[in-house]
Design an enzyme around this catalytic site. Structure first.
Site, short mmCIF file in Angstrom:
data_model
loop_
_atom_site.label_atom_id
_atom_site.label_comp_id
_atom_site.label_asym_id
_atom_site.label_seq_id
_atom_site.Cartn_x
_atom_site.Cartn_y
_atom_site.Cartn_z
N LEU A 1 41.80 33.98 37.29
CA LEU A 1 42.47 34.35 36.16
C LEU A 1 41.86 35.13 35.40
CD1 LEU A 1 43.81 30.82 34.95
CD2 LEU A 1 45.21 32.32 36.38
N ASP A 2 42.64 36.38 34.86
CA ASP A 2 41.92 37.04 33.97
C ASP A 2 40.81 36.23 32.80
OD1 ASP A 2 42.97 39.24 35.24
OD2 ASP A 2 44.23 39.67 33.47
N MET A 3 39.74 36.92 32.54
CA MET A 3 39.01 36.09 31.37
C MET A 3 40.05 35.73 30.15
SD MET A 3 35.51 37.42 29.57
CE MET A 3 36.27 38.53 28.29
#
Length: 463
Positions: A295-297
């Site tokens: 997942l994106d940060m």
């Protein structure tokens, strides 16, 4: 909570304590009698098995609360409360007399209005006393740092105090001790002890039975195991461990990733703190590359990682074959219906990396990779920003059928999609100070790589 570590080894240790309580070689002692106001005839017994850096094992036991302890021929080191009863009584002492006087007045007050005023004052004094108590608590965490309880709870922002006794459960005591001494937890287990005091100085009678008056000590052949509690431990253990563990077995682990943490390590020492490295730190037998998706940060939500090469290979295959189903929840910054966006549908967009502005993705109908996204508008609601201003937003559920970089953020923000960014998007929208990207991976379904059972996880967002 799901048990964060395997329970088997620690359960053996609990059985040894059980046997000691049965034969009298171990005694449960209290500093005070049970209170009439709550069920203090029940305590939790906890055990932790750890590994030292040289590979040898160390074992620890404790009980919940601040007034009980185990004495006698103990099979492991007993861990004391994080904050002693004398420290807590000292913190409570300042307002104690006035609180009791108010309680007496409330009992005899005939005016409902006056009684309500007295109760409000008593509540204020109790809150002051509890705040003073909770200021004494801090925990050593898996990353080697010590964190105050009020910092973990974000009290400065929320102004909400946790339930009484938070920090006094077995798991926080045991894990804080382990991390303080650079030990790696291997097994953690808890069970219940019921006891009664026949006289003020009597020796407690203990039983795993729910019948407090039963004369049979520990009538169950094995202790019934319980996970850390949802009411108190769930508030603090994710910060102590660095992970919110939703499921774990010998093959896989499923976590709820918090916003602001990388899924995998990046380049440079400042980007090494990530979910992968936190998992490897807690579970040293994990393979070197456990990640099968990311997942994106700034995105929160469900992540599955593999402990073994076989599980990693099979989960990778499922992702590549699009056999894994995912669902996300987002708050989009505006009212989509006013832009003529349908209640539901599927969009196909084409994006590629913008090499002049990494990591941004840009529209490219010719050379871009196709991103297929299904959406459903759930409702329109009001969002309260960090500056306390309110504005209308649209809650949307997304089901991605491909796994492109920033796929859902672009589905919302790009003019070929909704043309309205997700709240808090630093790349394709606007993010106020104190705000986060309001995108959360809320559901995840896949086939267990070993048992072949279809597994479904659901984790609602905190927004």
């Amino acid at each position: 909570m799901f048990p964060p570590f395997d329970q088997k080894q620690a359960a053996v240790l609990l059985s040894k304590v059980k046997n000691g309580l049965n034969d009298g070689s171990i005694i449960l002692k209290r500093d005070s009698n049970p209170s009439d106001g709550r069920n203090t005839s029940l305590v939790m017994l906890g055990a932790l098995v750890c590994q030292k850096e040289d590979g040898t094992l160390q074992q620890f036991i404790t009980v919940s609360g601040i007034s009980c302890r185990l004495e006698g021929r103990l099979p492991a080191q007993f861990i004391e409360p994080l904050v002693s009863s004398s420290q807590i009584f000292s913190a409570l002492e300042e307002n104690d007399l006035e609180i009791h006087q108010l309680t007496d007045k409330i009992k005899t007050e005939t005016s409902p209005q006056k009684a309500a005023e007295l109760k409000k004052l008593r509540e204020k004094l109790c809150g002051q006393s509890l705040l003073k108590v909770f200021k004494s608590y801090s925990f050593f965490c898996a990353d080697g740092k010590s964190r105050r309880l009020l910092e973990i709870l974000n009290y400065d922002k929320t102004k909400k105090l946790p339930p009484t006794g938070t920090g006094d459960c077995c798991a926080p005591k045991l894990l804080s001790f382990a991390f303080e001494h650079s030990l790696t937890p291997l097994s953690l287990a808890e069970t219940k002890i019921h006891f009664s005091l026949e006289e003020k100085t009597a020796k407690p009678r203990c039983s795993f039975s729910s019948d407090y008056s039963s004369p049979t000590l520990f009538s169950r052949p094995e202790p019934e195991l319980f996970p850390p509690c949802d009411s108190r431990c769930a508030l603090i253990l994710p910060s102590i461990l660095g992970l919110k563990i939703l499921y774990r077995d010998k093959d896989i682990i499923v976590v709820n990733k918090q916003s602001g943490v990388l899924s995998v390590p990046g380049r440079g020492p400042e980007k090494q703190d990530c979910i992968v490295n936190r998992v490897k730190r807690l579970f040293p037998n994990c393979i070197d590359q456990p990640s099968v998706h990311r997942l994106d940060m700034e995105t929160s939500g469900l992540l599955v990682l593999a402990f073994t090469k076989e599980a990693h290979r099979e989960l990778n295959r499922q992702f590549e074959a699009r056999e894994v189903q995912k669902k996300y929840i987002a708050l989009v910054d505006g009212i989509l219906a006013k832009k003529g966006i349908a209640q539901s549908g599927t969009m196909e967009l084409f994006f590629r990396l913008d090499p002049e502005n990494r990591p941004h993705q840009i529209w490219d109908a010719d050379c871009g990779k196709k991103a297929v996204t299904q959406w459903q508008i759930e409702n329109v609601e009001y969002y309260t920003a960090p500056d306390s201003s309110r504005r209308p937003v649209t809650r949307v559920s997304f089901i991605p059928h491909t796994g492109r970089t920033h796929q859902l953020r672009l589905a919302a923000a790009d003019s070929h999609g909704f043309g309205v960014p997700i709240v808090g998007d630093t790349l394709y929208g606007h993010c106020e100070q104190g705000e986060r990207l309001l995108l959360h991976a809320s559901e995840l379904s896949f086939t267990h790589p070993e048992t072949k059972e279809r597994m479904h996880f659901s984790c609602p967002p905190d927004f």
